[in-house]
Write an enzyme that holds these catalytic residues in place. Structure first.
Site, short mmCIF file in Angstrom:
data_model
loop_
_atom_site.label_atom_id
_atom_site.label_comp_id
_atom_site.label_asym_id
_atom_site.label_seq_id
_atom_site.Cartn_x
_atom_site.Cartn_y
_atom_site.Cartn_z
N TYR A 64 0.83 -1.21 0.00
CA TYR A 64 0.00 0.00 0.00
C TYR A 64 0.86 1.25 0.00
O TYR A 64 0.64 2.19 -0.79
CB TYR A 64 -0.92 -0.01 1.21
CG TYR A 64 -1.84 1.18 1.29
CD1 TYR A 64 -2.95 1.26 0.46
CD2 TYR A 64 -1.59 2.23 2.18
CE1 TYR A 64 -3.80 2.35 0.52
CE2 TYR A 64 -2.43 3.32 2.24
CZ TYR A 64 -3.54 3.38 1.41
OH TYR A 64 -4.38 4.48 1.46
N LYS A 79 1.12 4.13 -3.12
CA LYS A 79 0.77 5.53 -2.97
C LYS A 79 1.98 6.44 -3.24
O LYS A 79 1.83 7.53 -3.80
CB LYS A 79 0.22 5.78 -1.57
CG LYS A 79 -1.15 5.17 -1.34
CD LYS A 79 -2.21 5.76 -2.27
CE LYS A 79 -3.60 5.29 -1.92
NZ LYS A 79 -4.65 5.92 -2.76
#
Length: 231
Positions: free
Chosen positions: A162, A166
């Site tokens: 994750y 990002k």
């Protein structure tokens, strides 16, 4: 009437953003969602309240789905004033038996690759609009500086897929800062919307603020509700 496309707008933060843009700012909102029935339900509710809304099915894992969605927006409106890239996944917050490669691949496919493919497809429509704006709903987890800060409450939390997705998205967003600045457009990366920290309606306020900026507003920022944070 200005047009805004919001991905992942069938619930949570995305829905709150769409409802605010429609009800408080007079936008026609295009409810983008992978689940077409859920997206249609949100659009219908807004229409019944007298606001302007429609829905399109967007699967960020499918280039064909993205192409068809953008064609639909072009056919209906001809241009796009606002793109809010809200849709994303966080597979590491639930137990999973995915391999490291599978986890990285599935996370990047949605959060980074699919979002970028959609943004690129929307670029011609954005460039037709007066003062186009793009908002990327990113994450503080995408900040390298923050991730190395031992005083940060999330320091040491192991969500590498994750976080990396990002961080990569933030860098790709810079491309659109450069693309839109020639026409007075603005691109900003918003963070700090964890559902445990604030309600979707409260979290949506800063996103909507950045989505409705006037000419000469800030661009190329990585910010939360309180202002810029380190990359």
């Amino acid at each position: 009437m200005p047009v805004a496309l919001i991905t992942g707008a069938n619930g949570g933060l995305g829905r709150a953003i769409a409802e605010s843009l429609a009800t408080e700012h007079g936008y026609h909102v295009v409810i983008g969602s992978r689940n077409a029935a859920e997206g249609e339900a949100v659009a219908v509710l807004l229409q019944q309240r007298g606001f302007s809304a429609s829905n399109i099915q967007i699967d960020l894992l499918s280039d064909e789905s993205i192409r068809e969605a953008v064609k639909s927006v072009e056919a209906a409106h001809g241009e796009l004033h606002v793109l809010v890239n809200n849709a994303g996944v966080h597979l590491e917050i639930t137990e999973t038996d995915l391999s490291t490669r599978q986890l990285l691949n599935q996370t990047f496919q949605v959060n980074t690759f699919g979002t970028t493919v959609l943004t690129e497809a929307c670029l011609p429509l954005l460039l037709r609009a007066d003062t186009p704006r793009i908002v990327f709903v990113s994450s503080r987890n995408g900040s390298i500086s923050q991730s190395l800060d031992k005083d940060w409450p999330m320091y040491g939390v192991q969500h590498p897929a994750y976080k990396a997705s990002k961080a990569a998205l933030n860098m790709l967003a810079v491309r659109y800062v450069e693309k839109l600045e020639a026409v007075g457009g603005m691109v900003n990366m918003m963070v700090g919307f964890h559902p445990d920290a604030r309600s979707p309606e409260v979290a949506a306020k800063k996103v909507v603020e950045m989505a409705t900026l006037g000419k000469g507003g800030p661009t190329g920022t990585f910010i939360d509700a309180n202002g810029p944070i380190p990359w």
